[in-house]
Design a protein around this motif. Structure first.
Motif, PDB file in Angstrom:
ATOM      1  N   UNK A 210       0.863  -1.171   0.000  1.00 26.94           N
ATOM      2  CA  UNK A 210       0.000   0.000   0.000  1.00 26.94           C
ATOM      3  C   UNK A 210       0.905   1.228   0.000  1.00 26.94           C
ATOM      4  N   UNK A 211       0.991   1.874  -1.132  1.00 30.35           N
ATOM      5  CA  UNK A 211       1.895   3.008  -1.269  1.00 30.35           C
ATOM      6  C   UNK A 211       1.325   3.981  -2.287  1.00 30.35           C
ATOM      7  N   UNK A 212       1.106   5.211  -1.858  1.00 25.85           N
ATOM      8  CA  UNK A 212       0.674   6.266  -2.760  1.00 25.85           C
ATOM      9  C   UNK A 212       1.882   7.113  -3.133  1.00 25.85           C
ATOM     10  N   UNK A 213       2.180   7.157  -4.406  1.00 23.17           N
ATOM     11  CA  UNK A 213       3.324   7.924  -4.878  1.00 23.17           C
ATOM     12  C   UNK A 213       2.875   8.859  -5.995  1.00 23.17           C
ATOM     13  N   UNK A 243      13.900   0.375  -5.411  1.00 17.06           N
ATOM     14  CA  UNK A 243      14.681  -0.421  -4.468  1.00 17.06           C
ATOM     15  C   UNK A 243      15.384   0.480  -3.454  1.00 17.06           C
ATOM     16  N   UNK A 244      15.952   1.584  -3.935  1.00 19.70           N
ATOM     17  CA  UNK A 244      16.608   2.518  -3.030  1.00 19.70           C
ATOM     18  C   UNK A 244      15.618   3.113  -2.038  1.00 19.70           C
ATOM     19  N   UNK A 245      14.408   3.417  -2.503  1.00 19.57           N
ATOM     20  CA  UNK A 245      13.386   3.963  -1.605  1.00 19.57           C
ATOM     21  C   UNK A 245      13.029   2.957  -0.525  1.00 19.57           C
ATOM     22  N   UNK A 246      12.937   1.684  -0.907  1.00 20.83           N
ATOM     23  CA  UNK A 246      12.635   0.645   0.085  1.00 20.83           C
ATOM     24  C   UNK A 246      13.757   0.545   1.113  1.00 20.83           C
ATOM     25  N   UNK A 247      14.993   0.620   0.645  1.00 16.01           N
ATOM     26  CA  UNK A 247      16.138   0.561   1.556  1.00 16.01           C
ATOM     27  C   UNK A 247      16.152   1.744   2.523  1.00 16.01           C
ATOM     28  N   UNK A 256      10.149   9.791  -3.856  1.00 19.01           N
ATOM     29  CA  UNK A 256      10.404  11.081  -4.504  1.00 19.01           C
ATOM     30  C   UNK A 256      11.876  11.454  -4.421  1.00 19.01           C
ATOM     31  N   UNK A 257      12.507  11.222  -3.277  1.00 12.17           N
ATOM     32  CA  UNK A 257      13.919  11.565  -3.117  1.00 12.17           C
ATOM     33  C   UNK A 257      14.801  10.714  -4.030  1.00 12.17           C
ATOM     34  N   UNK A 258      14.508   9.408  -4.107  1.00 11.77           N
ATOM     35  CA  UNK A 258      15.277   8.537  -5.000  1.00 11.77           C
ATOM     36  C   UNK A 258      15.095   8.969  -6.448  1.00 11.77           C
TER      37      UNK A 258
END
Length: 280
Positions: A210-213, A243-247, A256-258
Motif C-alpha cells: 500500500x503506497x501512494x506515490x 529499491x533505493x526507496x525501500x532501503x 520522490x527523493x530517489x
C-alpha cells in the motif's frame, strides 16, 4: 466515522449462465476483490458467500442460510458478524466502486437510517449503500415476524421502511449482471485516462503493498533516463529508484527523493552528451 462492511458475494448469477460472478476478473482483479479494496478503511469486512482463500487475510466470512437464500438472508448472515453502528452493504460485482464513494455514503447518512447510491440510470441501488446497523437489525426482526425468516425475500421489503438519503453514484454503482456488462467494464478499465492508475493499483494489490506515490515523478524519471542514456535505462532506473526507496524505509517521500537523485544524474549525463556533441 468508524464502520463495518458487508459484501454479498453469493447468488446463482443466472444471467451469466451460473458463472462465479464475484470471481470474474476486470483489469486482472476479481470483482469481489475490487469491492473489498474499496472498503479497506472498514473495521471489519464480512464477505457473505463461498470461501475464497485469496481474501482470507483481509475479510471475515459468513454464509446465508440456506445457501442461495437471497440477499436478505445473506445480509442477515453478515449482520451477525459486525459490531459498528454503521455498516456499508455492497454487492460483490462493482468494478468501479472506489473508497471515495464508500466514504460519501457514510457521510451522507447523517440523522437518517442510511444513504443509498443512485445509479447512472436513475435507479436506487440498495446494495451500494450505508445503513445504521440498528435500523437493519430492526427491519430483519420485522421481516422475521411477518414472514418467518429472511430466506427468499426481496431486498425492497427490508429497505422500504427506512429513511434513506440518496446520492448520485454514476459509474461507481455500475454492476456486472451480464456478459455484455463485463465486456463494457473491461473496455472502460483500459481507457487511456484510467488505464495507468488501474494497472498500478492491480500491481500493488498483487504485490501486497500500500503506497501512494506521485506517478508523474516516476514517469518523468523514466523519460529522462530513456532520453539521456538509452531506452532500456527507463525501466531499470525506475526499478533501482524503487529499491533505493525501500532501503531508505519506503514511503512517498523516499520514492520522490530517489527519483530526484536519479533525475539529477540523468541531467548530468545529458549535459555531457551535449558537451561531447559540441566538441565534435
Amino acid at each position: 466515522m468508524s464502520y463495518d462492511a458487508i459484501v454479498l458475494a453469493g447468488g446463482a448469477a443466472r444471467r451469466l449462465g451460473g458463472a462465479d460472478k464475484p470471481g470474474l476478473r476486470v483489469g486482472g482483479r476479481a470483482l469481489v476483490a475490487r469491492v473489498v479494496d474499496a472498503c479497506r478503511s472498514a473495521g471489519t469486512v464480512v464477505v457473505v458467500g463461498p470461501h475464497r482463500p485469496e481474501l482470507d487475510a483481509r475479510v471475515a466470512w459468513a454464509r446465508e442460510e440456506p445457501p442461495g437464500g437471497g440477499p436478505v438472508a445473506a445480509l442477515a448472515a453478515g449482520l451477525a458478524r459486525v459490531t459498528a453502528d454503521t455498516v456499508v452493504v455492497l454487492s460483490g460485482d462493482l468494478p468501479f466502486l472506489g473508497a471515495g464513494t464508500v466514504q460519501a455514503l457514510i457521510d451522507e447518512t447523517g440523522d437518517a437510517d442510511g444513504a443509498m447510491a443512485v445509479g447512472a440510470d436513475g435507479r436506487d441501488q440498495p446494495l451500494v449503500a450505508a445503513y445504521r446497523t440498528a435500523a437493519l437489525r430492526a427491519g430483519l426482526r420485522r421481516l422475521t415476524d411477518e414472514h418467518g425468516g429472511p430466506a427468499g425475500l426481496p431486498l425492497r421489503l427490508l429497505t422500504k421502511g427506512l429513511r434513506l438519503a440518496r446520492i448520485p453514484a454514476g459509474a461507481s454503482a455500475f454492476d456486472c449482471d451480464t456478459w455484455e456488462d463485463l465486456a463494457v467494464a473491461r473496455a472502460r478499465i483500459r481507457e487511456s485516462g484510467t488505464v495507468l492508475d488501474e494497472w498500478l493499483t492491480a500491481v500493488k494489490n498483487e504485490l501486497g503493498i500500500e503506497l501512494d506515490v506521485d506517478t508523474q515523478v516516476l514517469l518523468d524519471l523514466a523519460r529522462d533516463a530513456a532520453h539521456a542514456v538509452a531506452r532500456p535505462a527507463a525501466p531499470l532506473t525506475t526499478f533501482l529508484a524503487g529499491y533505493a526507496a525501500a532501503q531508505a524505509g519506503g514511503g512517498p517521500e523516499a520514492v520522490a527523493e530517489a527519483a530526484r537523485t536519479c533525475v539529477a544524474l540523468a541531467a548530468r549525463w545529458e549535459e555531457e552528451n551535449k558537451e561531447e556533441g559540441g566538441a565534435g
